[in-house]
Design a protein around this motif. Structure first.
Motif, mmCIF file in Angstrom:
data_model
loop_
_atom_site.group_PDB
_atom_site.id
_atom_site.type_symbol
_atom_site.label_atom_id
_atom_site.label_comp_id
_atom_site.label_asym_id
_atom_site.label_seq_id
_atom_site.Cartn_x
_atom_site.Cartn_y
_atom_site.Cartn_z
ATOM 1 N N ILE A 1 28.373 44.612 43.196
ATOM 2 C CA ILE A 1 28.767 45.087 44.693
ATOM 3 C C ILE A 1 29.570 46.394 44.818
ATOM 4 C CG2 ILE A 1 29.621 44.464 47.124
ATOM 5 C CD1 ILE A 1 29.031 41.553 46.285
ATOM 6 N N GLY A 2 28.880 47.459 45.432
ATOM 7 C CA GLY A 2 30.024 48.520 45.727
ATOM 8 C C GLY A 2 30.148 49.625 44.423
ATOM 9 N N ILE B 1 36.089 42.043 45.338
ATOM 10 C CA ILE B 1 34.535 41.963 45.179
ATOM 11 C C ILE B 1 34.216 40.410 45.112
ATOM 12 C CG2 ILE B 1 32.684 42.218 43.680
ATOM 13 C CD1 ILE B 1 33.564 44.927 45.002
ATOM 14 N N ASP B 2 35.144 39.868 44.818
ATOM 15 C CA ASP B 2 34.967 38.291 44.727
ATOM 16 C C ASP B 2 34.738 37.857 46.306
ATOM 17 O OD1 ASP B 2 34.878 35.280 44.126
ATOM 18 O OD2 ASP B 2 36.870 35.617 45.181
ATOM 19 N N GLN C 1 31.023 48.777 41.535
ATOM 20 C CA GLN C 1 32.536 49.029 40.991
ATOM 21 C C GLN C 1 32.560 48.634 39.428
ATOM 22 O OE1 GLN C 1 35.488 49.629 42.539
ATOM 23 N NE2 GLN C 1 33.994 50.687 43.775
ATOM 24 N N LEU D 1 34.173 39.884 48.914
ATOM 25 C CA LEU D 1 32.899 40.352 49.543
ATOM 26 C C LEU D 1 31.947 39.640 49.232
ATOM 27 C CD1 LEU D 1 33.587 44.312 48.808
ATOM 28 C CD2 LEU D 1 33.422 42.908 51.191
ATOM 29 N N ASN D 2 31.681 39.303 47.742
ATOM 30 C CA ASN D 2 30.422 38.474 47.486
ATOM 31 C C ASN D 2 30.477 36.993 48.420
ATOM 32 O OD1 ASN D 2 28.097 38.043 46.025
ATOM 33 N ND2 ASN D 2 29.183 36.574 44.440
ATOM 34 N N MET E 1 32.427 41.378 37.498
ATOM 35 C CA MET E 1 32.306 41.147 38.863
ATOM 36 C C MET E 1 30.790 41.084 39.219
ATOM 37 S SD MET E 1 34.093 44.625 40.340
ATOM 38 C CE MET E 1 35.278 44.352 38.730
ATOM 39 N N GLU F 1 22.752 48.562 51.299
ATOM 40 C CA GLU F 1 22.888 47.090 51.068
ATOM 41 C C GLU F 1 22.668 46.341 52.299
ATOM 42 O OE1 GLU F 1 27.069 45.882 49.985
ATOM 43 O OE2 GLU F 1 26.739 46.915 48.026
ATOM 44 N N GLY G 1 37.135 52.840 47.357
ATOM 45 C CA GLY G 1 35.976 52.742 46.635
ATOM 46 C C GLY G 1 35.475 53.558 45.439
ATOM 47 N N SER H 1 32.301 36.371 38.087
ATOM 48 C CA SER H 1 33.551 37.112 38.065
ATOM 49 C C SER H 1 34.316 36.509 36.980
ATOM 50 C CB SER H 1 34.282 36.957 39.477
ATOM 51 O OG SER H 1 33.973 37.658 40.408
ATOM 52 N N ARG I 1 40.575 44.782 42.266
ATOM 53 C CA ARG I 1 39.083 44.858 42.598
ATOM 54 C C ARG I 1 38.254 43.752 42.354
ATOM 55 N NH1 ARG I 1 38.359 50.314 43.581
ATOM 56 N NH2 ARG I 1 40.308 51.637 43.321
#
Length: 398
Positions: free
Chosen positions: A304-305, A354-355, A307, A357-358, A301, A208, A393, A280, A350
């Motif tokens: 990312i990751g 993720i929100d 998920q 992180l984004n 979401m 990433e 994760g 999201s 989660r």
């Protein structure tokens, strides 16, 4: 009027996996989707995105009798590499590797093309005599009672089911019919998805690269025409994503190589480009009378990751567990309440994570970019925290 234990609305990867899992567990299953599954990469409308299955998802697919079909096509993901290129130019300034060997003997996961997943999942359903796949037929309406649900399909077919599973996407008709509302966050982003070859081997490293607009993610694939190959998800502000998707191939290759910070060398496009909106979304409830929501009907979401679909399979695993524990009370309120308790907290955690992180990955302010880079360094440098984050994760409870 046809009777079935379980009716599943939605023939995407999540719905097909649900049908295989519940069918393998001995339930009678009817699954319907208005669009026939596209099961080869060359066909118009093929889903060229890829999905990285993490360790718990592989175990679930194995129990459903699917993993043996997928394993020969799967590319292991041994290392998750985070690169911050948020300085004055696009060169990497922070690179940190999160290696699955730090927490066990297996890779983090395995990457597979979505069109191939559909091919192997539909083949698995053909082997299950207790599963009926109504391809080209969609969900139209339902009427629920305490003992069962009556479902009407778009071709006029009527059936009764003890449990209705909504696996029919972010605009879920089942969710709407059950009068379950949802909350949506929009980021102004879109994702451009495609595959590339490159000179440097990927060495089973998923990378990433963060700058602005969202991450640029390279996920390993099998070699293409003898060259190393990766699937790419390039998240950008919506207008920029559309501009990039329309560039001539040569210009797009140059732009993608620059945005990748050159981590795998020059990139060469080897697939068509697809564009997807980034949101999201969370359903306010994941159950109603005789109804359970899973996958994007329950939560959406940013990619990312790895998920997204892995959370979907966690939904299915939880729902299957409570269904097997309540075979004589399939779809009743006690069973559905148990499912909601198992999943609600993890979904909220989660989606919220993720929100955040984004939003961090979108940062344009140099100070925020510097803070993001320092955060990556700090998290990686604390070994116990790094290992715990990797376990989280993979699906461990927080």
């Amino acid at each position: 009027m046809t009777d079935t234990d379980i009716f599943i609305s939605g023939g995407g990867v999540a719905g097909l996996t649900a049908a295989a899992a519940f069918g393998a567990a001995g339930f009678t299953v009817t699954i319907a989707d208005p669009a026939p599954p596209i099961t080869d990469a060359a066909s118009e409308g093929a889903d060229l995105r890829t999905t990285a299955f993490l360790q718990p998802a592989r175990d679930f697919l194995d129990a459903a009798g699917v993993w043996d079909r997928l394993a020969p096509h799967a590319t292991p993901l041994q290392v998750m590499r985070i690169v911050d290129a948020g300085g004055e130019d696009l060169t990497p300034r922070v690179t940190r590797d999160f290696d699955a060997a730090d927490i066990g003997d297996l890779p983090f996961g395995w990457n597979l093309p979505n069109w191939l997943l559909r091919r192997e999942l539909t083949a698995r359903l053909d082997d299950l005599p207790n599963v009926t796949f109504l391809s080209g037929t969609g969900f139209k309406a339902m009427l629920t009672r305490t003992a069962h649900a009556r479902v009407t399909l778009t071709d006029g077919t009527k059936l009764t089911a003890k449990l209705v599973i909504g696996a029919d996407g972010r605009s879920s008709p089942v969710r709407e019919a059950a009068q379950i509302t949802s909350k949506t966050k929009r980021y102004g982003q879109k994702a451009v998805t495609f595959a590339v070859t490159h000179d440097a081997p990927h060495n089973n490293i998923s990378t990433e690269v963060h700058r602005t607009g969202g991450p640029f993610t390279l996920v390993p694939l099998p070699d293409h025409d003898g060259k190393p190959c990766s699937a790419v998800v390039w998240m950008e502000d919506g207008a920029e994503a559309l501009r990039l998707a329309a560039l001539p191939d040569e210009d797009f290759n140059a732009a993608a190589t620059a945005r990748s910070a050159g981590v795998n060398g020059p990139l060469t496009l080897v697939s068509r480009r697809m564009v997807w909106p980034i949101i999201s979304q969370m359903a306010d409830r994941i159950t109603a009378e005789r109804v359970a929501l899973v996958a994007e009907a329950a939560h959406v979401m940013p990619p990312i990751g790895a998920q997204g679909l892995n959370m979907s399979l966690a939904d299915l695993a939880a729902l299957l567990d409570v269904a097997k524990d309540n075979r004589d009370a399939l779809g009743d309120v006690v069973m559905l309440d148990a499912y909601a308790r198992k999943r609600h907290g993890d979904i909220k955690l989660r989606v919220t994570g993720i929100d955040l992180l984004n939003r961090a990955s979108q940062a344009e302010n140099p100070l925020l970019r510097n803070l993001r880079a320092k955060g990556v360094e700090a998290l990686h440098g604390l070994t116990p925290l790094r290992k715990e984050l990797m376990r989280l994760g993979l699906g461990a409870k927080g």
